[in-house]
Scaffold this active site. Structure first.
Site, PDB file in Angstrom:
ATOM      1  N   HIS A  23     -73.779  73.525  27.011  1.00  0.00           N
ATOM      2  CA  HIS A  23     -73.205  73.745  25.678  1.00  0.00           C
ATOM      3  C   HIS A  23     -71.899  74.535  25.774  1.00  0.00           C
ATOM      4  O   HIS A  23     -70.908  74.209  25.099  1.00  0.00           O
ATOM      5  CB  HIS A  23     -74.203  74.501  24.797  1.00  0.00           C
ATOM      6  CG  HIS A  23     -75.512  73.800  24.615  1.00  0.00           C
ATOM      7  ND1 HIS A  23     -75.611  72.548  24.060  1.00  0.00           N
ATOM      8  CD2 HIS A  23     -76.781  74.170  24.931  1.00  0.00           C
ATOM      9  CE1 HIS A  23     -76.885  72.184  24.033  1.00  0.00           C
ATOM     10  NE2 HIS A  23     -77.605  73.147  24.562  1.00  0.00           N
ATOM     11  N   GLU A 261     -68.101  63.933  34.589  1.00  0.00           N
ATOM     12  CA  GLU A 261     -66.986  64.400  35.417  1.00  0.00           C
ATOM     13  C   GLU A 261     -66.798  63.495  36.629  1.00  0.00           C
ATOM     14  O   GLU A 261     -65.664  63.101  36.959  1.00  0.00           O
ATOM     15  CB  GLU A 261     -67.235  65.848  35.834  1.00  0.00           C
ATOM     16  CG  GLU A 261     -67.175  66.823  34.665  1.00  0.00           C
ATOM     17  CD  GLU A 261     -67.718  68.202  34.979  1.00  0.00           C
ATOM     18  OE1 GLU A 261     -67.591  69.095  34.117  1.00  0.00           O
ATOM     19  OE2 GLU A 261     -68.287  68.399  36.076  1.00  0.00           O
TER      20      GLU A 261
END
Length: 344
Positions: A23, A261
């Site tokens: 988060h 990523e």
């Protein structure tokens, strides 16, 4: 990065050894994308030393909130820091409909980052970068705007830049000799250790690079491995993680932000489900052939190795599919949208 003279944007998120840092990392990505538009602060319950260090490196203001599992109490604690003129962004699983209604009454605009699709949305904006999710999946107010799918991937700037400049040249061979292992910021079940044990049993694997997140408490469990076969890297910057990804032949990662990523940088990867909320990404990766494979927590050694023993044509197809969904331009799209929220 933060514009002290601009409207204030407060990020409300938590992170640590139990729940990981996902988060907070998503919020940091949005902060990098929009920092020239806002004065930025992070509101976090009892931030750990690791979280304080991450925010200090980025030079963001920190609002330390009291620890509580009571959502209504947390909303009151956050409300105490609002004047009604701030933009507020919520990223977490305790910010349900009632929480949103409370905060929305006391801020200029409410933005929510969500991946659960579990309750009615009262926010002005909902961001869900999960796979091919669409606004139609939600119940919301008529005014709510949605930014959905990987076109709005919440990744930090070095990954996006690497994605823009990634090579589209096809591989001629695929040999998983150097393997990256990263099971998220905390990896509470130490799945990384099981992955390493499985890879060490394969003679083809020459080196394993384990990246342990800032909230990972299991570093000592890897101390016995020979350094020439197993490298342990901790507390890496985004730039350093990009370099590690680029240096490896394949990655074994959790189906969380790290998998986005890797896909953006452009490396073959195997995903492992480390949390229930990752089921959407399992379906996304399988249906679109983005990952070499997606495994459950209780994977076997043979299951792991079979996903890494694929023909080069299959690997190249996976890399091409990655590029279709992760083009490195999500930061530009999100910044452009946030500009529309500001007064003319």
């Amino acid at each position: 990065m933060s514009n002290a003279n601009a409207p204030k944007l407060i990020f409300r998120a938590d992170g640590g050894a139990k729940i990981g840092l996902g988060h907070i990392m998503r919020c940091l990505a949005i902060a990098e994308m929009t920092g020239d538009l806002f004065s930025l602060s992070f509101a976090i319950q009892q931030p750990s030393d690791a979280v304080r260090h991450i925010l200090a490196q980025a030079a963001f203001d920190l609002i330390s909130l009291p620890e509580t599992a009571d959502s209504a109490a947390d909303a009151r604690n956050l409300r105490a820091h609002l004047t009604g003129d701030e933009f507020v962004l919520l990223d977490g699983y305790s910010f349900g409909a009632d929480y949103q209604k409370t905060i929305k009454r006391h801020c200029r605009k409410l933005i929510v980052v969500d991946d659960l699709v579990a309750w009615h949305q009262y926010a002005d904006v909902v961001i869900n970068h999960g796979g091919t999710i669409q606004a139609a999946a939600y119940q919301s107010e008529s005014y709510t705007q949605f930014l959905t799918g990987t076109a709005y991937a919440l990744l930090r700037k070095p990954f996006l830049e690497a994605g823009i400049h990634r090579s589209e040249e096809a591989l001629t061979t695929f040999q998983p000799r150097r393997v990256l292992v990263n099971l998220g910021g905390a990896d509470p079940d130490n799945i990384s250790h099981r992955v390493v044990e499985a890879l060490l049993s394969e003679p083809l694997v020459q080196q394993i690079v384990i990246v342990l997140g800032a909230a990972n408490p299991h570093g000592d469990s890897f101390a016995r491995y020979a350094e020439e076969r197993v490298q342990i890297r901790r507390n890496l910057s985004p730039e350093q993680i990009v370099t590690v990804i680029q240096s490896c032949d394949v990655a074994v990662v959790s189906c969380s932000t790290i998998s986005y990523e890797v896909a953006t940088v452009g490396k073959p990867f195997v995903g492992i489900l480390t949390a229930d909320n990752q089921a959407i990404l399992r379906t996304f990766y399988k249906d679109n052939h983005i990952a070499l494979g997606v495994l459950e927590k209780a994977f076997t050694n043979s299951e792991l190795w079979s996903t890494m023993s694929l023909p080069v044509s299959t690997v190249n197809n996976s890399l091409a599919r990655q590029y279709q969904f992760f083009d490195g331009r999500s930061g530009e799209r999100i910044a452009a949208f946030f500009r529309t929220l500001l007064p003319a």
